[in-house]
Design a protein around this motif. Sequence first.
Motif, PDB file in Angstrom:
ATOM      1  N   VAL A 111       0.848  -1.204   0.000  1.00 27.18           N
ATOM      2  CA  VAL A 111       0.000   0.000   0.000  1.00 27.18           C
ATOM      3  C   VAL A 111       0.881   1.250   0.000  1.00 27.18           C
ATOM      4  CG1 VAL A 111      -1.664   1.347   1.357  1.00 27.18           C
ATOM      5  CG2 VAL A 111      -1.982  -1.120   1.083  1.00 27.18           C
ATOM      6  N   ILE A 112       1.890   1.234   0.853  1.00 25.49           N
ATOM      7  CA  ILE A 112       2.809   2.381   0.917  1.00 25.49           C
ATOM      8  C   ILE A 112       3.515   2.577  -0.421  1.00 25.49           C
ATOM      9  CG2 ILE A 112       4.966   3.206   1.973  1.00 25.49           C
ATOM     10  CD1 ILE A 112       4.004   1.761   4.568  1.00 25.49           C
ATOM     11  N   GLY A 113       4.022   1.494  -0.986  1.00 22.86           N
ATOM     12  CA  GLY A 113       4.723   1.592  -2.263  1.00 22.86           C
ATOM     13  C   GLY A 113       3.820   2.019  -3.404  1.00 22.86           C
ATOM     14  N   THR A 114       2.589   1.516  -3.401  1.00 27.49           N
ATOM     15  CA  THR A 114       1.645   1.858  -4.467  1.00 27.49           C
ATOM     16  C   THR A 114       1.286   3.336  -4.418  1.00 27.49           C
ATOM     17  OG1 THR A 114       0.729  -0.378  -4.503  1.00 27.49           O
ATOM     18  CG2 THR A 114      -0.642   1.376  -5.426  1.00 27.49           C
ATOM     19  N   LEU A 115       0.824   3.786  -3.264  1.00 27.71           N
ATOM     20  CA  LEU A 115       0.374   5.177  -3.156  1.00 27.71           C
ATOM     21  C   LEU A 115       1.543   6.157  -3.119  1.00 27.71           C
ATOM     22  CD1 LEU A 115      -2.535   4.667  -0.589  1.00 27.71           C
ATOM     23  CD2 LEU A 115      -2.649   4.751  -3.097  1.00 27.71           C
ATOM     24  N   GLY A 116       2.576   5.810  -2.351  1.00 29.48           N
ATOM     25  CA  GLY A 116       3.746   6.688  -2.290  1.00 29.48           C
ATOM     26  C   GLY A 116       4.484   6.746  -3.612  1.00 29.48           C
ATOM     27  N   GLY A 117       4.589   5.595  -4.280  1.00 31.49           N
ATOM     28  CA  GLY A 117       5.253   5.550  -5.582  1.00 31.49           C
ATOM     29  C   GLY A 117       4.514   6.372  -6.629  1.00 31.49           C
ATOM     30  N   ALA A 118       3.184   6.287  -6.612  1.00 34.82           N
ATOM     31  CA  ALA A 118       2.388   7.070  -7.566  1.00 34.82           C
ATOM     32  C   ALA A 118       2.567   8.561  -7.318  1.00 34.82           C
ATOM     33  CB  ALA A 118       0.911   6.687  -7.469  1.00 34.82           C
ATOM     34  N   ALA A 119       2.560   8.951  -6.054  1.00 35.91           N
ATOM     35  CA  ALA A 119       2.724  10.373  -5.723  1.00 35.91           C
ATOM     36  C   ALA A 119       4.123  10.864  -6.099  1.00 35.91           C
ATOM     37  CB  ALA A 119       2.455  10.598  -4.240  1.00 35.91           C
ATOM     38  N   ALA A 120       5.132  10.083  -5.743  1.00 34.47           N
ATOM     39  CA  ALA A 120       6.511  10.483  -6.042  1.00 34.47           C
ATOM     40  C   ALA A 120       6.751  10.546  -7.546  1.00 34.47           C
ATOM     41  CB  ALA A 120       7.493   9.513  -5.392  1.00 34.47           C
ATOM     42  N   ARG A 121       6.233   9.557  -8.259  1.00 33.36           N
ATOM     43  CA  ARG A 121       6.427   9.555  -9.714  1.00 33.36           C
ATOM     44  C   ARG A 121       5.710  10.735 -10.346  1.00 33.36           C
ATOM     45  NH1 ARG A 121       5.728   4.432 -13.749  1.00 33.36           N
ATOM     46  NH2 ARG A 121       5.584   5.590 -15.700  1.00 33.36           N
ATOM     47  N   GLY A 122       4.531  11.070  -9.839  1.00 34.85           N
ATOM     48  CA  GLY A 122       3.807  12.227 -10.365  1.00 34.85           C
ATOM     49  C   GLY A 122       4.585  13.515 -10.175  1.00 34.85           C
ATOM     50  N   ARG A 123       5.187  13.665  -8.993  1.00 33.10           N
ATOM     51  CA  ARG A 123       5.985  14.870  -8.731  1.00 33.10           C
ATOM     52  C   ARG A 123       7.242  14.907  -9.596  1.00 33.10           C
ATOM     53  NH1 ARG A 123       4.234  13.734  -3.560  1.00 33.10           N
ATOM     54  NH2 ARG A 123       6.202  12.763  -2.918  1.00 33.10           N
ATOM     55  N   LEU A 124       7.890  13.745  -9.726  1.00 35.49           N
ATOM     56  CA  LEU A 124       9.085  13.685 -10.580  1.00 35.49           C
ATOM     57  C   LEU A 124       8.740  13.980 -12.034  1.00 35.49           C
ATOM     58  CD1 LEU A 124      11.036  10.594  -9.211  1.00 35.49           C
ATOM     59  CD2 LEU A 124      11.852  12.955  -9.301  1.00 35.49           C
ATOM     60  N   ALA A 125       7.645  13.398 -12.511  1.00 39.82           N
ATOM     61  CA  ALA A 125       7.229  13.637 -13.895  1.00 39.82           C
ATOM     62  C   ALA A 125       6.934  15.116 -14.125  1.00 39.82           C
ATOM     63  CB  ALA A 125       6.009  12.783 -14.234  1.00 39.82           C
ATOM     64  N   ALA A 126       6.303  15.752 -13.161  1.00 39.46           N
ATOM     65  CA  ALA A 126       6.024  17.193 -13.283  1.00 39.46           C
ATOM     66  C   ALA A 126       7.329  17.990 -13.305  1.00 39.46           C
ATOM     67  CB  ALA A 126       5.140  17.655 -12.129  1.00 39.46           C
ATOM     68  N   ALA A 127       8.283  17.587 -12.495  1.00 43.26           N
ATOM     69  CA  ALA A 127       9.571  18.292 -12.450  1.00 43.26           C
ATOM     70  C   ALA A 127      10.343  18.119 -13.752  1.00 43.26           C
ATOM     71  CB  ALA A 127      10.406  17.789 -11.275  1.00 43.26           C
ATOM     72  N   PHE A 128      10.286  16.916 -14.331  1.00 43.42           N
ATOM     73  CA  PHE A 128      10.979  16.651 -15.594  1.00 43.42           C
ATOM     74  C   PHE A 128      10.194  17.154 -16.801  1.00 43.42           C
ATOM     75  CE2 PHE A 128      13.046  13.068 -13.197  1.00 43.42           C
ATOM     76  CZ  PHE A 128      14.334  13.546 -13.287  1.00 43.42           C
ATOM     77  N   GLY A 129       8.905  17.369 -16.622  1.00 49.39           N
ATOM     78  CA  GLY A 129       8.056  17.775 -17.730  1.00 49.39           C
ATOM     79  C   GLY A 129       7.583  16.604 -18.578  1.00 49.39           C
ATOM     80  N   ASP A 131       7.013  11.894 -18.231  1.00 46.25           N
ATOM     81  CA  ASP A 131       6.955  10.759 -17.317  1.00 46.25           C
ATOM     82  C   ASP A 131       8.136   9.799 -17.422  1.00 46.25           C
ATOM     83  OD1 ASP A 131       5.391   9.157 -15.346  1.00 46.25           O
ATOM     84  OD2 ASP A 131       5.425   7.699 -16.981  1.00 46.25           O
ATOM     85  N   ARG A 132       8.698   9.633 -18.599  1.00 44.73           N
ATOM     86  CA  ARG A 132       9.700   8.577 -18.808  1.00 44.73           C
ATOM     87  C   ARG A 132      10.887   8.640 -17.851  1.00 44.73           C
ATOM     88  NH1 ARG A 132      10.482   6.091 -24.470  1.00 44.73           N
ATOM     89  NH2 ARG A 132       8.368   5.684 -23.847  1.00 44.73           N
ATOM     90  N   PRO A 133      11.512   9.795 -17.630  1.00 43.32           N
ATOM     91  CA  PRO A 133      12.631   9.808 -16.666  1.00 43.32           C
ATOM     92  C   PRO A 133      12.183   9.395 -15.258  1.00 43.32           C
ATOM     93  CG  PRO A 133      12.625  11.828 -17.957  1.00 43.32           C
ATOM     94  CD  PRO A 133      11.354  11.100 -18.280  1.00 43.32           C
ATOM     95  N   ALA A 134      10.995   9.806 -14.878  1.00 47.45           N
ATOM     96  CA  ALA A 134      10.472   9.430 -13.564  1.00 47.45           C
ATOM     97  C   ALA A 134      10.267   7.920 -13.483  1.00 47.45           C
ATOM     98  CB  ALA A 134       9.161  10.159 -13.293  1.00 47.45           C
ATOM     99  N   ALA A 135       9.791   7.327 -14.563  1.00 48.19           N
ATOM    100  CA  ALA A 135       9.589   5.874 -14.592  1.00 48.19           C
ATOM    101  C   ALA A 135      10.919   5.136 -14.476  1.00 48.19           C
ATOM    102  CB  ALA A 135       8.879   5.469 -15.879  1.00 48.19           C
ATOM    103  N   PHE A 136      11.940   5.626 -15.146  1.00 47.77           N
ATOM    104  CA  PHE A 136      13.255   4.988 -15.063  1.00 47.77           C
ATOM    105  C   PHE A 136      13.835   5.082 -13.642  1.00 47.77           C
ATOM    106  CE2 PHE A 136      13.918   5.779 -19.838  1.00 47.77           C
ATOM    107  CZ  PHE A 136      13.436   4.516 -20.159  1.00 47.77           C
ATOM    108  N   ILE A 137      13.622   6.212 -13.002  1.00 53.03           N
ATOM    109  CA  ILE A 137      14.077   6.358 -11.619  1.00 53.03           C
ATOM    110  C   ILE A 137      13.329   5.374 -10.720  1.00 53.03           C
ATOM    111  CG2 ILE A 137      14.080   7.920  -9.620  1.00 53.03           C
ATOM    112  CD1 ILE A 137      14.681  10.195 -11.670  1.00 53.03           C
ATOM    113  N   GLU A 138      12.041   5.248 -10.937  1.00 51.17           N
ATOM    114  CA  GLU A 138      11.249   4.302 -10.146  1.00 51.17           C
ATOM    115  C   GLU A 138      11.713   2.863 -10.381  1.00 51.17           C
ATOM    116  OE1 GLU A 138       6.603   3.355  -9.056  1.00 51.17           O
ATOM    117  OE2 GLU A 138       7.045   4.395 -10.932  1.00 51.17           O
ATOM    118  N   ASP A 139      12.017   2.529 -11.635  1.00 51.79           N
ATOM    119  CA  ASP A 139      12.563   1.199 -11.937  1.00 51.79           C
ATOM    120  C   ASP A 139      13.843   0.953 -11.148  1.00 51.79           C
ATOM    121  OD1 ASP A 139      10.531   0.824 -13.814  1.00 51.79           O
ATOM    122  OD2 ASP A 139      11.819   1.251 -15.543  1.00 51.79           O
ATOM    123  N   ALA A 140      14.739   1.934 -11.163  1.00 50.95           N
ATOM    124  CA  ALA A 140      16.020   1.798 -10.475  1.00 50.95           C
ATOM    125  C   ALA A 140      15.828   1.640  -8.969  1.00 50.95           C
ATOM    126  CB  ALA A 140      16.912   3.002 -10.774  1.00 50.95           C
TER     127      ALA A 140
END
Length: 154
Positions: A111-129, A131-140
């Motif tokens: 639950v923590i990973g699902t919700l926290g990961g979605a929130a973090a990826r959303g913020r990273l994607a917004a910062a990068f403009g 989604d792909r870089p955020a997805a790669f960071i999440e993969d790593a």
Amino acid sequence: MTTIILALLIGSVAGLRTMTAPAAIAWAARLGFLPLGGTGLAVLGYRFTPFLLTALALAEFVTDQLPSTPSRTVPVQCGARLASGALCGAAIGLPAGSLAGGIVAGVVGAVIGTLGGAAARGRLAAAFGRDRPAAFIEDAVAIIGAAAIVGALP
């Protein structure tokens, strides 16, 4: 207590990437880091299981990049992450005699990973403009986290 923390953490990895956590657990079982022989979860350490789960994890890394992939918070995606967290938590808890605690910690982690990961990826994607870089960071994070958790198994 370490067992429950590791189960929580592997559940968090399952919340980030559904198949990465079971792939890591299967490799740990196959290589003897996680003694599951003679239990109902021994299948995780069978000869071909780690290869199959690794292939599924790699496929998930690819499909995650597709625009048609649904959000991780829709019921089917979320349910798969919770089930993955429960399975992996159980695998960590079982050898320590804490099956129920491992399952619960794995689900909470998912639950923590699902919700926290979605929130973090959303913020990273917004910062990068995008989604792909955020997805790669999440993969790593998922891969490195899974490897660290397996390496910390007692």
